[in-house]
Structures are given as C-alpha cells and as structure tokens.
Design a protein around this motif. Structure first.
Motif, PDB file in Angstrom:
ATOM      1  N   LEU A  60     -38.070  -2.806   1.565  1.00 31.05           N
ATOM      2  CA  LEU A  60     -37.322  -2.247   2.684  1.00 31.05           C
ATOM      3  C   LEU A  60     -38.310  -1.405   3.476  1.00 31.05           C
ATOM      4  O   LEU A  60     -38.959  -0.522   2.919  1.00 31.05           O
ATOM      5  CB  LEU A  60     -36.170  -1.375   2.174  1.00 31.05           C
ATOM      6  N   THR A  61     -38.432  -1.676   4.773  1.00 25.74           N
ATOM      7  CA  THR A  61     -39.408  -0.978   5.599  1.00 25.74           C
ATOM      8  C   THR A  61     -38.725  -0.372   6.812  1.00 25.74           C
ATOM      9  O   THR A  61     -37.887  -1.009   7.443  1.00 25.74           O
ATOM     10  CB  THR A  61     -40.504  -1.954   6.086  1.00 25.74           C
ATOM     11  N   ASP A  62     -39.091   0.874   7.129  1.00 25.11           N
ATOM     12  CA  ASP A  62     -38.620   1.513   8.345  1.00 25.11           C
ATOM     13  C   ASP A  62     -39.672   2.511   8.806  1.00 25.11           C
ATOM     14  O   ASP A  62     -40.793   2.519   8.297  1.00 25.11           O
ATOM     15  CB  ASP A  62     -37.234   2.155   8.162  1.00 25.11           C
ATOM     16  N   GLU A  63     -39.309   3.368   9.741  1.00 26.84           N
ATOM     17  CA  GLU A  63     -40.277   4.303  10.322  1.00 26.84           C
ATOM     18  C   GLU A  63     -40.824   5.319   9.312  1.00 26.84           C
ATOM     19  O   GLU A  63     -41.870   5.908   9.533  1.00 26.84           O
ATOM     20  CB  GLU A  63     -39.671   5.016  11.522  1.00 26.84           C
ATOM     21  N   ILE A  67     -40.013   1.074   1.002  1.00 25.77           N
ATOM     22  CA  ILE A  67     -39.278   1.310  -0.233  1.00 25.77           C
ATOM     23  C   ILE A  67     -39.339  -0.011  -0.995  1.00 25.77           C
ATOM     24  O   ILE A  67     -38.928  -1.039  -0.467  1.00 25.77           O
ATOM     25  CB  ILE A  67     -37.806   1.667   0.015  1.00 25.77           C
ATOM     26  N   ARG A  68     -39.851   0.010  -2.199  1.00 25.41           N
ATOM     27  CA  ARG A  68     -39.898  -1.193  -3.020  1.00 25.41           C
ATOM     28  C   ARG A  68     -38.907  -1.009  -4.163  1.00 25.41           C
ATOM     29  O   ARG A  68     -39.010  -0.049  -4.914  1.00 25.41           O
ATOM     30  CB  ARG A  68     -41.306  -1.409  -3.561  1.00 25.41           C
ATOM     31  N   VAL A  69     -37.938  -1.916  -4.234  1.00 19.69           N
ATOM     32  CA  VAL A  69     -36.934  -1.834  -5.294  1.00 19.69           C
ATOM     33  C   VAL A  69     -36.970  -3.113  -6.122  1.00 19.69           C
ATOM     34  O   VAL A  69     -37.363  -4.168  -5.636  1.00 19.69           O
ATOM     35  CB  VAL A  69     -35.509  -1.593  -4.734  1.00 19.69           C
ATOM     36  N   THR A  70     -36.538  -2.978  -7.360  1.00 14.55           N
ATOM     37  CA  THR A  70     -36.446  -4.125  -8.258  1.00 14.55           C
ATOM     38  C   THR A  70     -34.975  -4.429  -8.492  1.00 14.55           C
ATOM     39  O   THR A  70     -34.257  -3.596  -9.070  1.00 14.55           O
ATOM     40  CB  THR A  70     -37.133  -3.816  -9.602  1.00 14.55           C
ATOM     41  N   PRO A  71     -34.497  -5.576  -8.030  1.00 16.32           N
ATOM     42  CA  PRO A  71     -33.091  -5.923  -8.244  1.00 16.32           C
ATOM     43  C   PRO A  71     -32.757  -6.015  -9.730  1.00 16.32           C
ATOM     44  O   PRO A  71     -33.563  -6.499 -10.530  1.00 16.32           O
ATOM     45  CB  PRO A  71     -32.959  -7.301  -7.575  1.00 16.32           C
TER      46      PRO A  71
END
Length: 123
Positions: A60-63, A67-71
């Motif tokens: 997930l990328t924003d300004e 954010i790197r998440v593991t489902p």
C-alpha cells in the motif's frame, strides 16, 4: 513530502482497484481485521495457474510512504451459470498495534478520497 496517489499492489507495477473494504475487531484478541475486496485482480491476468503463495505480500503506497502487509487469508469467490466466473477476491490481514491501525486508516481515507469511495456502515 510529495503528493503520491494512493495505490495497492500485489506485484510491482500492477496497480489493483479496491472495490470495498471491511473493518472488523476480533473480540477475543482486540486485533483489527481488514478485509480488502477486489472485483478483479490485474495480478491474475496473464497467468494460467495461480497459487495463494503469489499473494503473500500486499504493498500500500501513499504520500507517507509504503505499507507492506502480509495477508492472513485470500478467498476467491466464484459465481455465474457454470460457477467458474470470478466474482471477487477477499484479501484479509490483521493489524495488532494501534499506531499501525492509525496508519492503515490514513491510507484508506486517502485511497477512498482519490477513488471516489465513501464510508458507510452496515446495519
């Protein structure tokens, strides 16, 4: 800080379109459960076979950055006359810390604003 359009990727360069998101609280542990729903996945196009292991990371990328998440789970929901038409993909992950929850919420608000999505509660 530069303004970056919020994006979601399973694979680098393949930007997915979120169709819905559901937030739940695990009553026993208090962990926040985030379920992201996708009506289609670009990560699937062009692949003849697909394994759950391919979806072991979500970016997930924003300004504010990445954010790197593991489902913790990925569910494929099929329908149609033959039952072989992909209706949606649910991608679930857990958030244990409050500061991580706040960061995820900032991302979700930015993503919603950038993509014309609105917040609503189920009755």
């Amino acid at each position: 800080m530069t303004s970056t359009l919020p994006s979601i990727q399973f694979f680098a360069g393949l930007f997915e379109e979120l169709s819905n998101v559901s937030l739940r609280r695990e009553t026993r542990t208090g962990k926040l459960i985030v379920v992201m729903q996708f009506e289609q996945l670009k990560a699937l196009s062009g692949f003849n076979s697909f394994t759950k292991q391919s979806l072991n990371s979500l970016l997930l990328t924003d300004e504010e950055g990445e954010i790197r998440v593991t489902p913790t789970g990925t569910k494929f929901i099929f329908g149609g006359d033959e039952g072989d038409e992909l209706k949606r993909v649910d991608c679930k992950f857990e958030v244990e810390r409050e500061d991580h929850f706040e960061r995820i919420m900032r991302f979700l608000h930015r993503y919603a604003d950038a993509n014309g999505m609105e917040y609503g509660e189920n009755n």
